[in-house]
Every structure is written in structure tokens, then in C-alpha cells.
Write an enzyme that holds these catalytic residues in place. Structure first.
Site, mmCIF file in Angstrom:
data_model
loop_
_atom_site.group_PDB
_atom_site.id
_atom_site.type_symbol
_atom_site.label_atom_id
_atom_site.label_comp_id
_atom_site.label_asym_id
_atom_site.label_seq_id
_atom_site.Cartn_x
_atom_site.Cartn_y
_atom_site.Cartn_z
ATOM 1 N N HIS A 42 43.422 33.052 37.506
ATOM 2 C CA HIS A 42 42.722 32.501 36.346
ATOM 3 C C HIS A 42 41.357 31.925 36.703
ATOM 4 C CE1 HIS A 42 42.416 31.459 32.243
ATOM 5 N NE2 HIS A 42 43.680 31.169 32.006
ATOM 6 N N ASP A 55 39.775 35.415 32.450
ATOM 7 C CA ASP A 55 40.646 34.746 31.488
ATOM 8 C C ASP A 55 41.560 35.739 30.770
ATOM 9 O OD1 ASP A 55 39.307 32.326 32.101
ATOM 10 O OD2 ASP A 55 37.701 32.869 30.708
#
Length: 413
Positions: free
Chosen positions: A387, A391
Site C-alpha cells: 500500500h 492504492d
């Protein structure tokens, strides 16, 4: 002159190795480039050649122990003539635990069984399990040249302690091993970690510690792919090319990585590194665990080229014949738990990569098509990703790229 032999750099992302098996013992002469030791990493097993010609005087690392790249693992006498004392060492030295201040354990040479070839690890195991040295002399070694291996010793212990409760082996003084203590009960067995299993455990634990994982899953109607494969697989087989679903996955993933290069990236403290090459690692199950050979420049290969590469890598992986060039440089990984029946997976990102794709089983399900219920071959694609690098929106773009490719598949070579 005594010279250190050091654990070499085995690949760009390999930082340590485990001594799986010494092929030479103290007193043995070794030629330059002659195989000296088998080394196991989390990716591959290799035989390391000796960088020098001479006589091995000391093994500094026992079989089964792990050391970082650059660590000394043995001493070799490289003089043209070696003194007899250096060849016939008065004692076998077994290193103590890494990081301890304990002096090395020494077992007098007189106690060594006559004619037996015993590594430091074998001598240590014999002492820990209270195996009489006379018993070792009776063992038929399964190693090269009749050498007694650790497996031979453990087999002897098992055969002579069948039905006995699990007992903790006596360890030399020093730091406790990095493992959870096990309380044995009657009938329990302790399954020793293989070097590959231990390396996998370390790498996966590193990934979960350092990478903030996030996940995306999408459902795909595989009807076009299934129909095309069924219509063509016999012709491909006649051409000696096994047409597996994995080949379709690799081809589609390579195309998606070209379209979304951020998924083909790596995290660094200085910034995100976008990889130019599309090198796709594919998880292959072997007896010792999972190994991930790499299809280099997968985006430049046809479906047939990918299928041939997969077949070659799988055969050599299961035969233990992969080289470093076969497992290095991966920029993205595909794991295929679907071959074992999994229908929903959450894989772990390989350290140094941005994401890993899980391809689950293709199963027939009732789905709605044009307001009617139909039976279609459906699968889930799961993407685990770092992450820090991208995204959820990007993960779904990537998965939808794959979905579009499969649901609109028209075939190709």
C-alpha cells in the site's frame, strides 16, 4: 597459507545462505572450481565451487546453519606443500551458536569411528541424541562416498526410539534459537525445518513485518479462455507444448504490467523504482515447499513461448536443477493455489516487489447474464499489494485489465 573461504553473493536479492551439505571435510584436498559445499537459499539450491586450490583445514559453519553473504565458512591451506599436521587435524571443530562467546566444541580425533566420514553436524547430532560413536561406525552412509549424513543419524534415532515421547535435545550453552518452545507429549514428533522451509518462513515473516498489505479481489468469467484452450490443447500437445492456464495468466499479467507500470515497481526509502523489465515469477510447489522461478521479459514472449518456459522451469525446479539465473530478477509474482482447489486466496507480497497475483480454481457457478441464470466457469483473481506504492483504485484497474482480457479472449499463439 591459511585463507578464508567466504559465502559468496549468490544473487542480487539474496543476503544469506544455509550450509546444506559439505562435500569436502578437513584434510580433503580440493581443486580450484571443484564443488565444495551445497548452499540453500530461499530461492534455489546450488553447489559452490572452491575459489582456491589446497587442503581444507577447518569448517567454520556446520551443516544446517545460516550465515550472511560475506561470512567466512571454511579455512583452506593454499601453500604448495601442506604440513601433515594441517592435513591430519588432531580434533574436529564444531562452531558454537552464532553470536555466543562459547569456545568451539571439540571432539578428539581418537573418538571418531574408523573409516567413517563425519561432518561437524553429524558429530553434534550424535552427542545431542546420545548416539554411541560405535553405533555410527555401523551406519551405511547415504552421502557421497558413503559419508554419514544428518539424515542417517536422525533415522537411527527414530528407529531406536520408536514410540518414545518427544524429548528436547541437549543444546550447547549460548543464545536460545529464534523459535517458539515446544512442549512434547507422548506420540508427538518434531519435524525439523529444511533449509528451504526455514528460508521461506524468514522471508514471509519479513514481508508481513515490513510491507503494509492491502488486497483486491475480482470475479472473472473464464468461458472464452476455457473454450479456446479445450479446442486447441491437443494440437499444442502434439507440438510438445503443454498448454496450462498459468500460461494465459502470465501473458495477461505481462500485458497489464505494461499498461500499469506502477504495479511493476519496488519500494525504496528514496522513492518508488519503476522496473523496466517485466520478469514474472511463478510459484511452483516442490517437496520442500515453494520455489519461484522467473520468466524473464515475459511481455516479449508469445503464449507458446510462455508455455514452453513454464514447462522447462517446472521440470527443472522439481528436479532441483535451477540455476541462479532462473530465480533472480523477478519484478512481479503469480501464485496459483487454484491447482489445489482454492477458490479464494490472500497471498503475501514478495519482498522487493509491489504486488502478487493469486489465481484460484476455475469452477462452474450459476451467474446472471442478460437477466437470465447461466452456468459458467468462473474464477477469482486476488491481488495483494504494497500500500506504500499504490492504492486500491490502481489494484482494481489492474484486476479489471485482466478481467477484460479473459472475458474477451480471442486466442493466439
Amino acid at each position: 597459507m591459511a585463507v578464508e573461504i567466504k559465502l559468496p553473493q549468490l544473487g542480487e536479492s539474496i543476503h544469506e545462505g544455509t550450509i546444506a551439505r559439505w562435500l569436502k571435510q578437513p584434510g580433503d584436498r580440493v581443486e580450484k572450481y571443484e564443488s565444495l559445499v551445497e548452499i540453500t537459499t530461499d530461492k534455489v539450491n546450488i553447489e559452490m565451487p572452491s575459489p582456491y586450490e589446497g587442503v581444507i583445514t577447518t569448517l567454520l559453519v556446520a551443516e544446517g546453519e545460516t550465515r550472511p553473504v560475506g561470512s567466512p565458512i571454511a579455512l583452506i591451506e593454499t601453500a604448495a606443500e601442506v604440513a601433515p599436521a594441517a592435513v591430519a587435524s588432531p580434533a574436529h571443530t564444531v562452531p558454537g551458536p552464532a553470536g555466543s562467546d562459547e569456545s568451539p566444541m571439540r571432539m578428539p580425533a581418537a573418538a571418531k569411528p574408523k573409516g567413517a566420514r563425519l561432518s561437524p553436524l553429524v558429530l553434534r547430532l550424535a552427542e545431542e541424541h546420545q548416539v554411541p560413536l560405535a553405533a555410527l561406525e555401523t551406519l551405511t552412509g547415504s552421502g557421497a562416498g558413503g559419508r554419514v549424513t544428518k539424515e542417517d543419524v536422525l533415522r537411527y534415532v527414530t528407529e531406536h526410539a520408536a514410540g518414545a515421547p518427544l524429548a528436547a535435545a541437549t543444546r550447547p550453552a549460548g543464545p536460545a534459537p529464534d523459535t517458539t518452545a515446544v512442549t512434547g507429549r507422548a506420540g508427538d514428533q518434531l519435524m525439523k525445518l529444511s533449509p528451504i522451509r526455514r528460508a521461506i518462513a524468514q522471508r514471509m515473516a519479513q514481508s508481513k513485518r515490513e510491507i503494509p498489505h492491502a488486497y483486491g479481489v475480482i470475479e472473472v468469467d473464464m468461458s472464452p479462455v476455457v473454450a479456446w484452450r479445450e479446442a486447441n490443447k491437443e494440437a499444442w500437445r502434439r507440438d510438445s507444448v503443454p498448454l496450462t492456464y498459468t500460461a494465459f495468466f502470465v501473458q495477461a499479467a505481462a500485458d497489464a504490467l505494461r499498461a500499469l507500470p506502477i504495479v511493476n515497481a519496488s519500494w525504496s526509502d528514496e522513492g518508488i523504482v519503476l522496473r523496466k523489465a517485466v520478469n514474472i515469477g511463478v510459484g511452483i510447489a516442490i517437496d520442500e515447499g515453494l520455489i519461484v522461478p522467473v520468466i524473464h521479459n515475459a511481455d516479449q514472449l508469445s503464449l507458446g513461448g510462455i508455455a514452453r518456459a513454464l514447462d522447462d522451469l517446472a521440470r527443472r525446479a522439481r528436479a532441483g536443477k535451477l540455476g541462479l539465473q532462473d530465480i533472480e530478477g523477478g519484478t512481479f509474482t503469480i501464485t496459483n493455489p487454484g491447482v489445489f482447489g482454492s477458490i479464494w486466496s490472500m497471498p503475501i507480497v514478495v519482498p522487493g516487489q509491489a504486488a502478487i497475483l493469486a489465481t484460484d480454481a476455475i469452477v462452474k457457478r450459476a451467474v446472471v447474464r442478460d437477466d437470465a441464470i447461466a452456468i459458467r466457469p468462473v474464477m477469482h483473481l486476488g491481488l495483494a499489494f504494497d500500500h506504500r506504492i499504490f492504492d486500491g483504485a490502481t489494484s482494481m484497474q489492474f484486476l479489471n485489465h485482466l478481467k477484460t482480457a479473459f472475458e474477451g479472449y480471442r486466442g493466439g499463439r
